[in-house]
Design an enzyme around this catalytic site. Structure first.
Site, PDB file in Angstrom:
ATOM      1  N   ASP A  36       0.726  -0.912  -0.197  1.00  0.00           N
ATOM      2  CA  ASP A  36      -0.138   0.179   0.315  1.00  0.00           C
ATOM      3  C   ASP A  36       1.295   1.389  -0.142  1.00  0.00           C
ATOM      4  O   ASP A  36       1.858   1.233   0.852  1.00  0.00           O
ATOM      5  CB  ASP A  36      -0.934   0.016   0.793  1.00  0.00           C
ATOM      6  CG  ASP A  36      -2.363  -1.049   0.930  1.00  0.00           C
ATOM      7  OD1 ASP A  36      -2.455  -1.188   0.171  1.00  0.00           O
ATOM      8  OD2 ASP A  36      -2.693  -2.001   1.556  1.00  0.00           O
TER       9      ASP A  36
ATOM     10  N   MET B 107     -12.310  -2.190  -3.720  1.00  0.00           N
ATOM     11  CA  MET B 107     -12.021  -2.021  -2.471  1.00  0.00           C
ATOM     12  C   MET B 107     -13.242  -2.297  -1.871  1.00  0.00           C
ATOM     13  O   MET B 107     -14.174  -1.727  -1.421  1.00  0.00           O
ATOM     14  CB  MET B 107     -11.602  -0.381  -1.540  1.00  0.00           C
ATOM     15  CG  MET B 107     -10.337  -0.288  -2.464  1.00  0.00           C
ATOM     16  SD  MET B 107      -9.419  -1.204  -1.747  1.00  0.00           S
ATOM     17  CE  MET B 107      -8.900  -0.585  -0.059  1.00  0.00           C
TER      18      MET B 107
END
Ligand code: DX5
Ligand code: ZN
Length: 213
Positions: free
Chosen positions: A34, A136
């Site tokens: 990330d 997501m």
């Protein structure tokens, strides 16, 4: 077989090598990295240097998720550092078509990500330029949140279009909700807190791969 991509956001930052090694030895398929700019999301995470060292150290594809308002400033650095998969968000104010084409021209696999509240059409608009769609399953920014099951419909809608690329989900995925996702079309499961710091990683990986061929 579905691919499991442990998210290093959930690893112990001061023991990153130890934790990534255990994930690699356990047989993970990719590593999910990330990148957060403290603007697109209210948190800060990994740089191209970390990706470079991971690439030099571990023989596993690196799946880099850019949660950034201006991914164009660092996309080339991440690709040069060894990111094979590079995903940007559809919500940003930029020429996303052009950025995805650029990633592909540089030899990377482009991915397009959408937040839980973003309509699936926003991702489908980039099907020609992307190799991966990331839906997501939590609001991006932090690990350890609960999976939003409303996202399952979006994954099914992507599958119904005949999409042949990867369908990835990220956020709140655990062994006990993985079947809901694979039934909806998931091919890549990003898992953070469910894998790191929880019992034996190798056993967990074996169970997941055995149950989701
Ligand atoms: C959230 C990140 C995720 C996060 C997932 O913004 O994109 O990759 O690490 O963590 P878990 O699996 O704990 O929800
Ligand atoms: Zn992520």
């Amino acid at each position: 077989m579905i691919k499991v991509a442990p998210s290093i956001l959930a690893a112990d930052p001061i023991n990153l090598e130890r934790d990534v090694r255990s994930a690699v030895q356990a047989g993970c398929d990719w590593l999910h990295v990330d990148v957060m700019d403290a603007h697109f999301v209210p948190n800060l995470a990994y740089s191209p240097d970390v990706v470079r060292r991971l690439h030099q150290t571990f023989p596993v594809p690196l799946d880099v998720h850019l949660m950034m308002d201006h991914p164009e400033t660092l996309m080339d650095s991440f690709l040069d550092a060894g990111a094979q998969w590079l995903t940007i968000h559809a919500e940003i104010d930029a020429d996303v078509h052009m950025l995805l084409r650029h990633i592909r021209e540089k030899g990377g696999h482009p991915g397009i990500a959408i937040r839980p509240g973003t309509p699936v059409e926003s991702a489908l608009a980039y099907q020609d330029e992307a190799d991966l769609i990331l839906t997501m399953t939590v609001e991006p920014g932090f690990g350890g949140q609960k999976l939003d099951e409303r996202v399952l419909e979006k994954m099914k809608a992507i599958r119904r279009t005949g999409w042949q690329g990867e369908i990835e989900a990220d956020g709140g995925i655990r062994e006990d909700n993985l079947k809901l996702l694979t039934d909806s079309g998931l091919t890549v499961a990003v898992m953070g807190t469910a894998l790191f710091g929880k019992g034996n990683l190798e056993d967990a990986m074996k169970r997941i791969h055995a149950l989701h061929p």
